[in-house]
Design an enzyme around this catalytic site. Structure first.
Site, PDB file in Angstrom:
ATOM      1  N   ASN A   1      33.957  19.774  15.861  1.00  0.00           N
ATOM      2  CA  ASN A   1      32.796  20.358  16.437  1.00  0.00           C
ATOM      3  C   ASN A   1      31.826  19.965  15.414  1.00  0.00           C
ATOM      4  O   ASN A   1      31.816  20.051  14.130  1.00  0.00           O
ATOM      5  CB  ASN A   1      32.857  21.970  16.556  1.00  0.00           C
ATOM      6  CG  ASN A   1      33.623  22.336  17.795  1.00  0.00           C
ATOM      7  OD1 ASN A   1      33.658  21.725  18.991  1.00  0.00           O
ATOM      8  ND2 ASN A   1      34.425  23.077  17.873  1.00  0.00           N
TER       9      ASN A   1
ATOM     10  N   CYS B   1      38.855  19.636  23.618  1.00  0.00           N
ATOM     11  CA  CYS B   1      38.739  20.995  23.097  1.00  0.00           C
ATOM     12  C   CYS B   1      40.031  21.807  23.866  1.00  0.00           C
ATOM     13  O   CYS B   1      40.622  21.278  24.403  1.00  0.00           O
ATOM     14  CB  CYS B   1      37.384  21.464  23.974  1.00  0.00           C
ATOM     15  SG  CYS B   1      36.986  23.192  23.472  1.00  0.00           S
ATOM     16  N   HIS B   2      40.064  22.935  23.161  1.00  0.00           N
ATOM     17  CA  HIS B   2      41.172  23.721  23.674  1.00  0.00           C
ATOM     18  C   HIS B   2      41.001  24.750  24.903  1.00  0.00           C
ATOM     19  O   HIS B   2      41.802  25.280  25.544  1.00  0.00           O
ATOM     20  CB  HIS B   2      41.693  24.690  22.378  1.00  0.00           C
ATOM     21  CG  HIS B   2      41.436  24.171  21.131  1.00  0.00           C
ATOM     22  ND1 HIS B   2      42.299  23.169  20.731  1.00  0.00           N
ATOM     23  CD2 HIS B   2      40.568  24.245  20.134  1.00  0.00           C
ATOM     24  CE1 HIS B   2      41.985  22.762  19.374  1.00  0.00           C
ATOM     25  NE2 HIS B   2      40.870  23.278  19.128  1.00  0.00           N
TER      26      HIS B   2
ATOM     27  N   HIS C   1      32.047  23.519  25.710  1.00  0.00           N
ATOM     28  CA  HIS C   1      32.102  24.900  25.414  1.00  0.00           C
ATOM     29  C   HIS C   1      30.647  25.714  26.530  1.00  0.00           C
ATOM     30  O   HIS C   1      30.938  26.903  26.394  1.00  0.00           O
ATOM     31  CB  HIS C   1      31.368  25.242  24.276  1.00  0.00           C
ATOM     32  CG  HIS C   1      32.219  25.135  22.931  1.00  0.00           C
ATOM     33  ND1 HIS C   1      32.264  25.401  21.843  1.00  0.00           N
ATOM     34  CD2 HIS C   1      33.573  24.625  23.139  1.00  0.00           C
ATOM     35  CE1 HIS C   1      33.166  25.330  21.179  1.00  0.00           C
ATOM     36  NE2 HIS C   1      34.223  24.625  21.626  1.00  0.00           N
TER      37      HIS C   1
END
Length: 440
Positions: free
Chosen positions: A152, A173-174, A205
């Site tokens: 990030n 991303c997770h 996000h």
């Protein structure tokens, strides 16, 4: 033979998860694994743990080598098939501390500060010059490698690599793969998990769960909206910000409430201090996590190794599945960050967006989504504007554009005037020293 280079291998737990996943994947069993870092102690820890996993679950088939320092970086990258990026430029001490402490002097509070906000902008600015060097090396020694970025600020770093280098870059991303599962479990709707279908798109996000249907094709959102409203009205819980999104914007988003609390001007407000408690917002959350991890690392390392009996089960991280799909030409669907080339109609073409992508032997192919609901595109734009300005500021080494990125950040601009924003930016650049010398 596949070669996997892990940049920032001192991120031991994450390296264990991603590379452990690879050792659980038959087509990657005998991969060459290059571990690169500039911290000798953490690199040694990672090598120790990964060698144990290789021995215990992979019959020692992977060839694992460590590469320490910038002088060995090019060799770590040479002939790589895949490069996984997990670096953190400046680390917790001093850079994360600076990113929280100086804004706090100006009355600006943060939770995570790694994706947007003034902390995310600063992290992006000090990371892009390092990625520039990675890209130059890769263009020379592994020009066809895939760069799987996990660092990030995702959209800023991935967007820079995609716009200004020739490296085949994808941002991972997770949060996408657990988004709908998290929501359904929080609302006691576990019976709807099996066979569900979903569509997620937006930006990293702040990608939106646009559609969620059960196994029979029924739209689950009417019940979700009712349950989320009731839960926020009747109890305190850790996901109140995203549930508030559902009430006022109509949709749930991918990343956690502690992240999203600082991506907008609505929740962390000096004029309304009671909202911190009302919405269970964990201020200074990321420094707390860092302190806890640093303090407990030796104990955690011993626990992971477990007297040499360490094992690993393949996780939900996308990296090993991407590698498997490309090597075997067996299609796999992911959610990933890519440039918006005709994918989301009402977001800019140079924005880095998060959309479904198909992975197979031909590479990574993003899928067209169309238009987002207008209010969701508008929310995304409040984040895209400072992201684009940060990318241009880094590319051009232009301090005036850093000021503009901070001025357009929704949380920063809601709390501070222009004079204080400029003063804060100047103080941050100075405090970061060598990490930000290129912006003076």
């Amino acid at each position: 033979m596949v070669k996997i280079t892990f940049m920032g291998a001192g991120s031991t737990i994450f390296a264990r998860n991603v590379l452990g996943d690879c050792m659980c994947t038959p087509v990657l069993w005998d991969a060459q694994i290059a571990l690169y870092d500039i911290d000798s102690e953490r690199l040694s820890d990672s090598k120790l743990i990964l060698n144990a996993i290789n021995k215990n679950i992979n019959q020692g088939r992977a060839n694992i080598r460590g590469y320490l320092g910038v002088e060995n970086r090019k060799e770590a990258l040479r002939d790589a098939t895949f490069v996984v990026n997990a670096i953190q430029v400046g680390g917790y001490d001093p850079c994360t501390i600076i990113d929280f402490d100086i804004p706090k002097k100006y009355g600006l509070k943060q939770t995570i500060a790694d994706t947007l906000g003034i902390g995310g902008i600063m992290r992006g600015l000090r990371t892009i010059p390092v990625l520039e060097e990675f890209a130059k090396d890769m263009e020379e020694v592994c020009p066809n490698a895939y760069f799987l970025n996990y660092t990030n600020p995702m959209a800023i770093l991935t967007g820079y690599m995609q716009k200004y280098t020739s490296i085949k870059t994808i941002g991972l991303c997770h949060s996408v793969q657990v988004c709908s599962e998290t929501l359904l479990k929080e609302l006691d709707m576990e019976d709807k998990l099996e066979g569900r279908t979903e569509l997620i798109a937006g930006i990293n996000h702040m990608a939106w769960l646009l559609k969620l249907n059960d196994r029979d094709g029924n739209d689950l959102y009417p019940v979700i909206r009712e349950k989320a409203l009731k839960k926020n009205q009747t109890e305190k819980h850790k996901d109140m910000v995203r549930f508030e999104y559902i009430q006022h914007l109509g949709y749930y988003c991918t990343e956690s409430s502690e992240h999203n609390a600082e991506y907008n001007p609505y929740f962390i407000k000096s004029k309304y201090p009671e909202m911190i408690e009302d919405f269970q917002i964990p201020l200074d959350e990321y420094p707390r996590r860092c302190i806890k991890q640093i303090k407990g690392w030796e104990e955690e390392k011993a626990s992971i190794l477990n007297n040499g009996e360490i094992t690993h089960t393949r996780s939900l991280e996308y990296a090993s599945y991407i590698m498997e799909a490309i090597v075997t030409n067996q299609p796999y669907k992911i959610g990933a960050s890519v440039l918006n080339h005709g994918l989301i109609e009402n977001l800019p073409s140079d924005a880095c967006v998060e959309v479904p992508c198909l992975v197979d032997g031909s590479g990574i192919t993003p899928c067209r989504v169309g238009r987002l609901p207008t209010q969701l595109a508008a929310m995304n734009m409040t984040n895209i504007n400072p992201q684009l300005l940060t990318i241009e500021a880094a590319h051009n080494r232009d301090v005036s554009m850093i000021y503009q990125a901070a001025m357009l950040d929704p949380h920063t601009s809601a709390e501070l005037n222009i004079r204080d924003i400029r003063a804060m930016v100047d103080e941050l650049i100075k405090a970061h020293g060598e990490y930000m010398k290129m912006y003076r």
